[in-house]
Design a protein around this motif. Structure first.
Motif, PDB file in Angstrom:
ATOM      1  N   VAL A  71     -28.058  -9.422  29.001  1.00 26.43           N
ATOM      2  CA  VAL A  71     -28.266  -7.948  29.411  1.00 26.43           C
ATOM      3  C   VAL A  71     -27.689  -7.938  31.147  1.00 26.43           C
ATOM      4  O   VAL A  71     -27.210  -6.760  31.507  1.00 26.43           O
ATOM      5  N   ALA A  72     -27.646  -9.103  31.856  1.00 24.16           N
ATOM      6  CA  ALA A  72     -27.218  -8.899  33.238  1.00 24.16           C
ATOM      7  C   ALA A  72     -25.551  -8.795  32.944  1.00 24.16           C
ATOM      8  O   ALA A  72     -25.165  -7.932  33.675  1.00 24.16           O
ATOM      9  N   ALA A  73     -24.926  -9.367  32.035  1.00 24.24           N
ATOM     10  CA  ALA A  73     -23.569  -9.131  32.227  1.00 24.24           C
ATOM     11  C   ALA A  73     -23.320  -7.939  31.666  1.00 24.24           C
ATOM     12  O   ALA A  73     -22.268  -7.121  32.194  1.00 24.24           O
ATOM     13  N   HIS A  74     -23.671  -7.218  30.687  1.00 27.73           N
ATOM     14  CA  HIS A  74     -23.509  -5.942  30.166  1.00 27.73           C
ATOM     15  C   HIS A  74     -23.677  -4.944  31.346  1.00 27.73           C
ATOM     16  O   HIS A  74     -23.091  -3.858  31.329  1.00 27.73           O
ATOM     17  N   MET A  75     -24.842  -5.033  32.043  1.00 31.90           N
ATOM     18  CA  MET A  75     -25.309  -4.179  33.322  1.00 31.90           C
ATOM     19  C   MET A  75     -24.334  -4.368  34.640  1.00 31.90           C
ATOM     20  O   MET A  75     -24.403  -3.728  35.323  1.00 31.90           O
ATOM     21  N   LYS A  76     -23.740  -5.559  34.447  1.00 29.89           N
ATOM     22  CA  LYS A  76     -22.808  -5.939  35.644  1.00 29.89           C
ATOM     23  C   LYS A  76     -23.566  -6.034  37.066  1.00 29.89           C
ATOM     24  O   LYS A  76     -23.408  -5.437  38.011  1.00 29.89           O
ATOM     25  N   LEU A  77     -24.971  -6.667  36.734  1.00 26.88           N
ATOM     26  CA  LEU A  77     -25.960  -6.777  37.886  1.00 26.88           C
ATOM     27  C   LEU A  77     -26.093  -8.326  37.977  1.00 26.88           C
ATOM     28  O   LEU A  77     -25.936  -9.135  36.890  1.00 26.88           O
ATOM     29  N   PRO A  78     -26.623  -8.830  39.216  1.00 27.21           N
ATOM     30  CA  PRO A  78     -27.029 -10.216  39.261  1.00 27.21           C
ATOM     31  C   PRO A  78     -28.355 -10.371  38.250  1.00 27.21           C
ATOM     32  O   PRO A  78     -29.142  -9.461  38.087  1.00 27.21           O
ATOM     33  N   ALA A  79     -28.382 -11.534  37.905  1.00 26.03           N
ATOM     34  CA  ALA A  79     -29.570 -12.036  37.034  1.00 26.03           C
ATOM     35  C   ALA A  79     -30.699 -11.687  37.706  1.00 26.03           C
ATOM     36  O   ALA A  79     -31.917 -11.082  36.917  1.00 26.03           O
ATOM     37  N   VAL A  80     -30.989 -12.019  38.908  1.00 28.31           N
ATOM     38  CA  VAL A  80     -32.316 -11.843  39.525  1.00 28.31           C
ATOM     39  C   VAL A  80     -32.952 -10.236  39.590  1.00 28.31           C
ATOM     40  O   VAL A  80     -33.872  -9.908  39.199  1.00 28.31           O
ATOM     41  N   VAL A  81     -31.815  -9.465  39.733  1.00 29.14           N
ATOM     42  CA  VAL A  81     -31.884  -8.078  39.553  1.00 29.14           C
ATOM     43  C   VAL A  81     -32.180  -7.614  38.237  1.00 29.14           C
ATOM     44  O   VAL A  81     -33.231  -6.710  37.731  1.00 29.14           O
ATOM     45  N   THR A  82     -31.567  -8.087  37.322  1.00 26.83           N
ATOM     46  CA  THR A  82     -31.846  -7.655  35.831  1.00 26.83           C
ATOM     47  C   THR A  82     -33.327  -8.422  35.123  1.00 26.83           C
ATOM     48  O   THR A  82     -33.767  -7.654  34.717  1.00 26.83           O
ATOM     49  N   LYS A  83     -33.696  -9.458  35.840  1.00 24.47           N
ATOM     50  CA  LYS A  83     -34.856 -10.076  35.620  1.00 24.47           C
ATOM     51  C   LYS A  83     -36.174  -9.114  36.144  1.00 24.47           C
ATOM     52  O   LYS A  83     -37.248  -8.923  35.599  1.00 24.47           O
ATOM     53  N   VAL A  84     -35.832  -8.395  37.314  1.00 27.18           N
ATOM     54  CA  VAL A  84     -36.854  -7.471  37.937  1.00 27.18           C
ATOM     55  C   VAL A  84     -36.986  -6.341  37.090  1.00 27.18           C
ATOM     56  O   VAL A  84     -37.918  -5.907  36.630  1.00 27.18           O
ATOM     57  N   LEU A  85     -35.973  -5.842  36.569  1.00 28.44           N
ATOM     58  CA  LEU A  85     -35.768  -4.458  35.736  1.00 28.44           C
ATOM     59  C   LEU A  85     -36.389  -4.584  34.277  1.00 28.44           C
ATOM     60  O   LEU A  85     -37.362  -4.117  33.950  1.00 28.44           O
ATOM     61  N   LEU A  86     -36.312  -5.968  33.833  1.00 33.05           N
ATOM     62  CA  LEU A  86     -36.873  -6.310  32.587  1.00 33.05           C
ATOM     63  C   LEU A  86     -38.214  -6.763  32.670  1.00 33.05           C
ATOM     64  O   LEU A  86     -39.079  -5.932  31.810  1.00 33.05           O
ATOM     65  N   ALA A  87     -38.709  -7.077  33.841  1.00 35.79           N
ATOM     66  CA  ALA A  87     -40.231  -7.383  34.078  1.00 35.79           C
ATOM     67  C   ALA A  87     -40.727  -6.298  34.176  1.00 35.79           C
ATOM     68  O   ALA A  87     -42.011  -5.935  33.817  1.00 35.79           O
ATOM     69  N   ASP A  88     -40.311  -4.923  34.787  1.00 37.80           N
ATOM     70  CA  ASP A  88     -41.009  -3.767  34.738  1.00 37.80           C
ATOM     71  C   ASP A  88     -41.187  -3.183  33.476  1.00 37.80           C
ATOM     72  O   ASP A  88     -42.252  -2.601  33.349  1.00 37.80           O
TER      73      ASP A  88
END
Length: 125
Positions: A71-88
Motif C-alpha cells: 500500500v505504501a509503495a502504491h501510494m508513494k508515501l512513507p510507511a509510517v504515514v501509510t500505517k496511520v492512514l490504515l489505522a484510521d
C-alpha cells in the motif's frame, strides 16, 4: 500534469504538493499495530465521515489482501504515514488486518532446495 484525479496534488517536477505528514495531521504513531508484512483487507463498510482522498485511495487498494508495504509503495508515501492512514480506516471498521502466515521452518532449511539455488546461481555467474 496529467488528467488523473490526483493531478491537482502532484506536479511532475516538484512531486507531491502536499507533504506526506500533512495528510495525517503530523501524526507519526498509528493507533493500531502494523508491521510492513501485515495484510489489510477492506470490509466493505465505508467510514461514516469523509477522512480525505488519501484514505479513499488506501481503501481502494485494499480490495483484496495486500501488505502494508505494498500500500505504501502504491501510494508513494512513507510507511509510517501509510500505517496511520490504515489505522484510521481500521478504527472506522473499513479495514481488517491479519498477520502474514508463518513459513514452516522445515522449508527454510531444506538443504536440497538451497543447493539447487546455489547451482543455478553459479551457472549464471
Amino acid at each position: 500534469m496529467t488528467d488523473e484525479p490526483d493531478a491537482l496534488w502532484v506536479d511532475d517536477e516538484a512531486g507531491h504538493l502536499v507533504r506526506p505528514y500533512t495528510v495525517v495531521e503530523g501524526r507519526t504513531r498509528p493507533s493500531t499495530h502494523f508491521d510492513l508484512l501485515t495484510l489489510v483487507l477492506a470490509t466493505g463498510a465505508r467510514p461514516q465521515t469523509y477522512l480525505g482522498p488519501e484514505h479513499e485511495q488506501a481503501l481502494d487498494l485494499c480490495g483484496g489482501p495486500i501488505s502494508v508495504a505494498e500500500v505504501a509503495a502504491h501510494m508513494k508515501l512513507p510507511a509510517v504515514v501509510t500505517k496511520v492512514l490504515l489505522a484510521d480506516l481500521v478504527q472506522h471498521e473499513a479495514l481488517t488486518t491479519r498477520a502474514p502466515r508463518a513459513i514452516e521452518s522445515a522449508a527454510l532449511t531444506d538443504r536440497e532446495t538451497l543447493e539447487a539455488v546455489l547451482r543455478g546461481l553459479r551457472k549464471r555467474l
